[in-house]
Each structure stands twice: as structure tokens, then as C-alpha cells.
Design a protein around this motif. Sequence first.
Motif, short mmCIF file in Angstrom:
data_model
loop_
_atom_site.label_atom_id
_atom_site.label_comp_id
_atom_site.label_asym_id
_atom_site.label_seq_id
_atom_site.Cartn_x
_atom_site.Cartn_y
_atom_site.Cartn_z
N GLY A 13 0.83 -1.19 0.00
CA GLY A 13 0.00 0.00 0.00
C GLY A 13 0.87 1.24 0.00
O GLY A 13 2.01 1.23 -0.48
N THR A 14 0.35 2.32 0.59
CA THR A 14 1.11 3.57 0.65
C THR A 14 1.80 3.77 2.01
O THR A 14 2.58 4.70 2.16
CB THR A 14 0.19 4.77 0.37
N GLU A 15 1.50 2.91 2.97
CA GLU A 15 2.11 3.05 4.30
C GLU A 15 3.48 2.38 4.41
O GLU A 15 4.33 2.84 5.17
CB GLU A 15 1.21 2.43 5.38
N GLU A 16 3.68 1.31 3.66
CA GLU A 16 4.85 0.48 3.90
C GLU A 16 6.16 1.15 3.48
O GLU A 16 7.09 1.28 4.26
CB GLU A 16 4.70 -0.86 3.17
N ALA A 257 7.64 1.82 9.81
CA ALA A 257 6.31 1.50 9.29
C ALA A 257 5.51 0.62 10.24
O ALA A 257 4.32 0.37 10.01
CB ALA A 257 6.44 0.79 7.93
N LEU A 258 6.14 0.14 11.32
CA LEU A 258 5.50 -0.85 12.19
C LEU A 258 5.05 -0.28 13.53
O LEU A 258 4.81 -1.03 14.47
CB LEU A 258 6.47 -2.01 12.43
N PRO A 378 -0.77 -4.96 11.55
CA PRO A 378 -1.67 -3.82 11.64
C PRO A 378 -0.95 -2.53 11.25
O PRO A 378 0.21 -2.32 11.60
CB PRO A 378 -2.08 -3.79 13.12
N GLY A 379 -1.67 -1.66 10.51
CA GLY A 379 -1.16 -0.36 10.15
C GLY A 379 -2.14 0.73 10.56
O GLY A 379 -3.16 0.45 11.19
N GLY A 382 -5.36 -0.01 8.15
CA GLY A 382 -5.59 -1.40 7.77
C GLY A 382 -4.30 -2.20 7.83
O GLY A 382 -3.32 -1.79 8.46
N ARG A 383 -4.28 -3.35 7.18
CA ARG A 383 -3.11 -4.21 7.22
C ARG A 383 -2.01 -3.67 6.30
O ARG A 383 -2.28 -3.20 5.20
CB ARG A 383 -3.46 -5.62 6.75
N ILE A 384 -0.78 -3.73 6.78
CA ILE A 384 0.36 -3.44 5.93
C ILE A 384 1.07 -4.76 5.65
O ILE A 384 0.92 -5.74 6.39
CB ILE A 384 1.32 -2.42 6.57
#
Length: 401
Positions: A13-16, A257-258, A378-379, A382-384
Motif C-alpha cells: 500500500g502507501t504506508e509500507e 512502518a511498524l 496492523p497499520g 488497515g493491514r500493511i
Amino acid sequence: MSWFSVAPGAPFGTEELPYGIFSLAGGDPRIGVAIGDQVIDLAVVAEAADRSSGHFRQPSLNAFLAAGPEEWGRTRELLQWLLSDESGPDALQPHLHPMAEVRLHLPFQVADYVDFYASEQHATNVGRIFRPDGAALTPNWKHMPIGYHGRSGTVVVTGTDVVRPHGQRKAPEDDAPTFGPSTKLDFEAELGFVVGTPSTLGEPVPVEDFHDHVFGVVILNDWSARDLQAWEYVPLGPFLGKSFATSVSAWVLPLAALGYAEVELPDQDPELLPYLEGRSHGYDITVEVELNGQVISRCPAAGLYYSPAQMLAHLTVNGASLRTGDLYGSGTISGPAPGQCGSLLELTWNGGRPLQLPDGGHTFLSDGDLVVMRASAPGQHGRIRLGEVAGRIVAGTVSGS
């Protein structure tokens, strides 16, 4: 809010914003950042932002890792800003490459490799299998993270075939050992932690300094030849049964990211020695294991008894120094439920309870078997995801007697 649209089914996604090494046809390997199903050419993006790009034009992450936490943070902030600012499309889109069109390489040059044994459930299962009449855990297990030194030169990137190892084997009923291919080849579902900032020889790294040294995490498969291992491991531990191959994912997810995946550790009783105490945490990461297209296990890292910070503290407490590119594994991740074991040794109880899958019964790995591990956590939204690590077993020819 990001302007970037993630394609359905994309690996990230865009979070990782994980880091890896990629190359285009005919081009040199260099650092990329994965987003959706695309790869950002980080060197040209950094240059456009008036940032030094020297350590981004390297064939490994090591120079970037060695730059330390401030540089890691600045680079992630730049990418996050470009993904949210109105100038982002013009700055990023010309330098995006479809992941399907690039070649991925081993993301970092591995310095030292150490593997731990941090899952109480896994250690208990192994003890019950091999010591059914004795204590499941060895007397030292709850006092320190147990580990062994592996072979950094056989750490390989996802997609690399795994050649079935040969070696000495001796079953309890045999009079003498024999030489040949392993008949009990196994996987181990793990997480691997990647060291960026080195430390000084003779100076232990305390638990509290974990984030000053460790950059990120990969999915790790510590392939294991159980029959070779059983014959060799007394008195000095794993050797040839482990050193033939260790597979890692192509993308290193930064610890930054975690933040939403941090969890408290299980109760640690008896009380640990002072150097292992202090504020540390685990990660709520689930590693999913697929064998020949069938999911056979989902392994919860949230239950690991020891934290990555405690493993790092123990690794260095004798004065051993860290080097950029050091890799240390969590050990096999297993939970209490039947479908949460991270190895075939446990899932089949040393081959006595074959797994019944659509392609037949399985005990240990056969030539042609494909093992794929994926992980998520978890992010904020949503899920990362941590990508995947895959390897196919192929027959090997080794002379010996």
C-alpha cells in the motif's frame, strides 16, 4: 491522504514504503522503494529534491543503512511528503517502474547471520518431539535468547531455487551413518532483523538502543535438513543442516512502518538478568505459509517470548560488535493452535501425521515443492504487508562417501 492509487491486489500500500534493490533490462542495480505494484527509482527522486543520491545508486542497501536513523527518517519523510503533496505526481510518476518489469536482487550485503529460537511454543514442540520423556524446554531457555551463528554467504533472495542438501544421516535404529540427500527437508517461518548502524567491538548494545541500530525487517525462511541436523547438532548445535540456504524477501520494511504493530511481550518468568530488562516490545506480524498453492499455517509473531531488542542485547552482551548488514532471525514462529506452526517438523509431528493437501499427503519437502511465505501487520489504515519470500526445492548432486 495520498494521491497515489494502489491497484487491487498490489503487494504493497502507501504506508509500507519498503526498500530493495532493482534493475531494469541492461541497467545497473540500485535502490528502489516499493509502492503499490510500482518501484520508485530513489536516486533520481532524491536528486530532484536536492538531496545527495550517492548511497542510492549502490547495488546494495548497505551504504544507506550505514547512514543511520536520521538519514532513514529524512528519506521516509521525503517520500511521505511527495505522496501527499500536490507536487508529488510530477516528482514521482516519471520515475515509477512496474514491478513486473524490474529484476529484484538481494537487498543488502549480509555481514553476519545469527538465528535465534525465540518462540516458546516452537521450542516446546521440538522438545516434546525429541525428548518425549524429558522436559520440553532446556534449563537455559527462559533465561536468555538461544541462538546459533549461520552462514551469511548462503543467504539468498526470494525466488532462488533451493538445492536439496547432502550430508551424513543416522537414524536411531541405524548402526552407522550414511551419506546422501536429506530426506527430511523442512522450512522455518521467521522474521529477520536487518542492522544498519554498527557498534564498537567490546561495547554491548543495550535493549534501549535497538532503534538506533536496527533498520528494518524481512521475511526469512531458514531451510532445515532435519535428518542432517539431528545427527550433527550434539554437542555444538546446527551446522550443515542449516547452512545450505536461507531465503529472505526482496523488500526490507523499515521499523518506522511498524508503529501500529508494536505489542507487549508475554510474561517473562523467571525474572531476566538486568541486561535483558528495559523497555522493549514485540511485533504483531503474522507470517502465512503456503505449500504448493495451499495455505498450511498462519504464524503469530506477537507471541514470541523474546523481543528483537532483547535478542540484539544478548547478541552483543559479550562485546561482539555489530556490522552494517548484520541479519538476525527470530527463529521459527509457532502459536498454540494446530494451524499456527512454522515448520513441517511440528505440523506433521516429525512426519508421523502427514498433512493432507489437494496434491496428496505431505510429511517433509519433496523435489519440486514450492514454499511461499507472506507477512502482514496492523497499520494506521488497515493491514500493511512485508511482501513475500518464495523458494522451490530442486534435486542436487553431491559426491560423498
